[in-house]
Design a protein around this motif. Structure first.
Motif, PDB file in Angstrom:
ATOM      1  N   GLU A 226      81.476  54.423 -27.207  1.00 59.70           N
ATOM      2  CA  GLU A 226      81.679  53.054 -27.683  1.00 59.70           C
ATOM      3  C   GLU A 226      83.059  52.845 -28.325  1.00 59.70           C
ATOM      4  O   GLU A 226      83.738  51.849 -28.051  1.00 59.70           O
ATOM      5  N   CYS A 227      83.492  53.769 -29.184  1.00 52.90           N
ATOM      6  CA  CYS A 227      84.801  53.616 -29.811  1.00 52.90           C
ATOM      7  C   CYS A 227      85.920  53.633 -28.774  1.00 52.90           C
ATOM      8  O   CYS A 227      86.904  52.883 -28.886  1.00 52.90           O
ATOM      9  N   GLN A 228      85.777  54.452 -27.749  1.00 59.31           N
ATOM     10  CA  GLN A 228      86.816  54.531 -26.722  1.00 59.31           C
ATOM     11  C   GLN A 228      86.835  53.281 -25.842  1.00 59.31           C
ATOM     12  O   GLN A 228      87.909  52.806 -25.444  1.00 59.31           O
ATOM     13  N   PHE A 229      85.654  52.761 -25.501  1.00 58.34           N
ATOM     14  CA  PHE A 229      85.622  51.505 -24.741  1.00 58.34           C
ATOM     15  C   PHE A 229      86.391  50.424 -25.490  1.00 58.34           C
ATOM     16  O   PHE A 229      87.208  49.698 -24.915  1.00 58.34           O
ATOM     17  N   LEU A 230      86.131  50.320 -26.786  1.00 57.05           N
ATOM     18  CA  LEU A 230      86.756  49.281 -27.595  1.00 57.05           C
ATOM     19  C   LEU A 230      88.250  49.520 -27.772  1.00 57.05           C
ATOM     20  O   LEU A 230      89.042  48.575 -27.735  1.00 57.05           O
ATOM     21  N   TRP A 231      88.647  50.790 -27.937  1.00 58.56           N
ATOM     22  CA  TRP A 231      90.080  51.068 -28.073  1.00 58.56           C
ATOM     23  C   TRP A 231      90.816  50.716 -26.781  1.00 58.56           C
ATOM     24  O   TRP A 231      91.956  50.235 -26.819  1.00 58.56           O
ATOM     25  N   GLY A 232      90.169  50.926 -25.649  1.00 59.55           N
ATOM     26  CA  GLY A 232      90.770  50.528 -24.382  1.00 59.55           C
ATOM     27  C   GLY A 232      90.979  49.023 -24.309  1.00 59.55           C
ATOM     28  O   GLY A 232      92.037  48.546 -23.866  1.00 59.55           O
ATOM     29  N   VAL A 233      89.989  48.249 -24.724  1.00 61.63           N
ATOM     30  CA  VAL A 233      90.113  46.790 -24.732  1.00 61.63           C
ATOM     31  C   VAL A 233      91.212  46.360 -25.697  1.00 61.63           C
ATOM     32  O   VAL A 233      92.026  45.470 -25.384  1.00 61.63           O
ATOM     33  N   ILE A 234      91.273  46.983 -26.871  1.00 61.19           N
ATOM     34  CA  ILE A 234      92.272  46.616 -27.885  1.00 61.19           C
ATOM     35  C   ILE A 234      93.685  46.833 -27.357  1.00 61.19           C
ATOM     36  O   ILE A 234      94.545  45.941 -27.450  1.00 61.19           O
ATOM     37  N   LEU A 235      93.968  48.010 -26.793  1.00 60.57           N
ATOM     38  CA  LEU A 235      95.312  48.272 -26.288  1.00 60.57           C
ATOM     39  C   LEU A 235      95.652  47.371 -25.113  1.00 60.57           C
ATOM     40  O   LEU A 235      96.796  46.912 -24.978  1.00 60.57           O
ATOM     41  N   CYS A 236      94.677  47.106 -24.251  1.00 57.13           N
ATOM     42  CA  CYS A 236      94.919  46.209 -23.114  1.00 57.13           C
ATOM     43  C   CYS A 236      95.252  44.806 -23.609  1.00 57.13           C
ATOM     44  O   CYS A 236      96.183  44.159 -23.107  1.00 57.13           O
ATOM     45  N   ASP A 237      94.519  44.337 -24.597  1.00 58.23           N
ATOM     46  CA  ASP A 237      94.720  42.988 -25.130  1.00 58.23           C
ATOM     47  C   ASP A 237      96.073  42.872 -25.822  1.00 58.23           C
ATOM     48  O   ASP A 237      96.840  41.931 -25.568  1.00 58.23           O
ATOM     49  N   VAL A 238      96.380  43.815 -26.693  1.00 58.24           N
ATOM     50  CA  VAL A 238      97.655  43.765 -27.411  1.00 58.24           C
ATOM     51  C   VAL A 238      98.824  43.922 -26.441  1.00 58.24           C
ATOM     52  O   VAL A 238      99.834  43.213 -26.530  1.00 58.24           O
ATOM     53  N   GLY A 239      98.692  44.840 -25.481  1.00 52.37           N
ATOM     54  CA  GLY A 239      99.773  45.097 -24.545  1.00 52.37           C
ATOM     55  C   GLY A 239     100.077  43.936 -23.624  1.00 52.37           C
ATOM     56  O   GLY A 239     101.175  43.846 -23.066  1.00 52.37           O
ATOM     57  N   SER A 240      99.126  43.039 -23.443  1.00 52.00           N
ATOM     58  CA  SER A 240      99.353  41.891 -22.571  1.00 52.00           C
ATOM     59  C   SER A 240      99.976  40.705 -23.304  1.00 52.00           C
ATOM     60  O   SER A 240     100.224  39.666 -22.709  1.00 52.00           O
ATOM     61  N   GLU A 241     100.255  40.872 -24.601  1.00 47.19           N
ATOM     62  CA  GLU A 241     100.908  39.836 -25.379  1.00 47.19           C
ATOM     63  C   GLU A 241     102.433  39.967 -25.254  1.00 47.19           C
ATOM     64  O   GLU A 241     103.010  40.978 -25.655  1.00 47.19           O
TER      65      GLU A 241
END
Length: 444
Positions: A226-241
């Motif tokens: 679960e923590c890794q799934f969320l960290w993947g979403v976080i980096l993807c979201d921030v990186g697309s800004e």
């Protein structure tokens, strides 16, 4: 951040290839050098070279599945977040719906084929050498007590059910991680569905709160999945800004320093031994440090350190255009494309093929010594592994060559047919959009 207009996402394929390779290496060490899980062979021994910090990471296990979980989160979030941020929320919702439909058959169909192949090998006694070998891990990870087809067909069906209900798969126990990865994909889909209308900062805040919540839970595997799934979403979201990419790209020197520190510290932290941390000063220091941020009663300290270390390492890769370009080259991309096939097939190839290269083709060296006068327990004499270095020097490279050839053929023929079958199911069960009815390709 490779571009000011769009983040580089191809590097995740190369990292996935490294993850699958490390999974295979881990199982080789489990089979024949389990001492690498500890910082020393015993409390008073000098450490082996591969037991030292930094060098021990690929061999000691754990990190491969953690990497797969992160990549699942990152990849599942790429397209819907890109569509939502471009203002096309309906397209993002459609992507989430279709992705959620595709995910189960794309995992279950090839995994079931791999299960049936392992079952077929079991019926002809192909696992017997591994079962009689002197490797404890091999003996406990292969199917035993193979009966007739009247019992083996029901056993196959039962193991299929077990594989997707959280129990152990007797024929191919490496498939244990597929169910958590499938469940994790749906965690991501639900999360994105619930936050797709949010502002970027509010969605990021929501993901961080969820990450902390899962981290503080003491249930098994929360840090690994679960923590890794969320960290993947976080980096993807921030990186697309774009504003974030501009900020980072304007500070090249600081970015490089941060990249080096994150990777070096993360690599060191992820080396925390799976067993006997008390046998080395460096692991004792990590344990004392971990007491400050790992919740009391956590199911696995080693997996907590692996998760934290990988999160630091992948953040460093994510910040570095040079590392992203390295993982995007043809070799890493080829290995990455075949990573799922490697994961599905390597267990059977190892336990059927490599076991015979190491132990020979006959089970005759195995025998049971009965106690004299019928007193005491019988003693099993297992097949000894080869003691000749050139046997290992030939067997291990041959195993990898055969494994990656099989994986390439699997990806080319088996996985592609599973993709076609999934597309057929989708076309059969989904209503067509207006563009599809008119024969116009929908915009990505």
């Amino acid at each position: 951040m490779a571009s000011n207009n769009r983040q580089n996402v191809t590097w995740v394929e190369g990292v996935r290839g490294v993850a699958s390779f490390w999974v295979v290496v881990t199982h080789l060490c489990r089979a024949w050098d389990y001492s690498l899980w500890s910082p020393r062979d015993n409390e008073n021994a000098a450490p082996q070279l591969l037991q030292l910090p930094f060098l021990r990471l690929p061999w000691q296990g754990r990190i491969g599945v953690t990497m797969f979980a992160f990549l699942t989160g990152y990849v599942c979030a790429i397209k819907p977040l890109r569509q939502a941020k471009s203002g096309n929320v309906p397209a993002a919702l459609e992507t989430l719906g279709k992705s959620a439909f595709r995910r189960p058959p794309r995992l279950i169909m090839p995994a079931t084929i791999a299960l049936v192949i392992a079952w077929a090998f079991a019926q002809i006694g192909a696992f017997e050498v591994a079962h009689r070998s002197d490797s404890h891990w091999l003996r406990r990870s292969v199917p035993i007590n193979i009966g007739g087809l009247d019992t083996e067909f029901p056993r196959l069906i039962k193991n299929f059910q077990r594989a997707w209900s959280g129990a152990n798969n007797e024929y191919d126990d490496h498939q244990w991680a597929l169910l958590p990865l499938l469940q994790g994909a749906f965690l991501i889909y639900v999360l994105l569905f619930a936050t797709v209308f949010m502002k970027f900062r509010m969605r990021l805040f929501t993901c961080l709160v969820l990450f902390c919540w899962y981290w503080m839970r003491t249930s098994p595997e929360k840090e690994t999945f679960e923590c890794q799934f969320l960290w993947g979403v976080i980096l993807c979201d921030v990186g697309s800004e774009k504003s974030f990419r501009d900020f980072v790209n304007s500070r090249v020197r600081a970015r490089r320093v941060a990249t080096v520190l994150l990777i070096v510290i993360g690599w060191y932290v992820a080396c925390y031994p799976g067993e006997h941390w008390e046998w080395a000063t460096w692991s004792i220091q990590l344990k004392n440090l971990g007491d400050w941020f790992i919740p009391q009663g956590a199911a696995s300290y080693p997996k907590r350190f692996t998760a934290l270390g990988w999160d630091l390492m992948v953040t460093g890769i994510w910040l570095s255009p040079s590392l992203q370009n390295m993982f995007s080259n043809k070799i890493f991309m080829w290995v990455g494309r075949n990573s799922f096939a490697v994961y599905l097939t390597h267990g059977t190839v190892l336990k059927v093929g490599l076991a015979r290269l190491i132990y020979g083709w006959s089970t005759k060296p195995y025998h049971v010594e009965q106690p004299e006068n019928g007193e005491g327990d019988a003693i099993e004499h297992y097949i000894p592994r080869s003691s000749h270095w050139f046997v290992w020097a030939l067997a291990i490279p041959t195993f990898f060559a055969v494994e990656y050839l099989i994986a390439h053929l699997w990806t080319t023929y088996v996985d592609s047919q599973c993709a076609k079958a999934t597309k057929w199911l989708e076309d059969t069960m989904f209503e067509k959009t207006e563009d599809e009815k008119l024969g116009v390709a929908a915009m990505a």
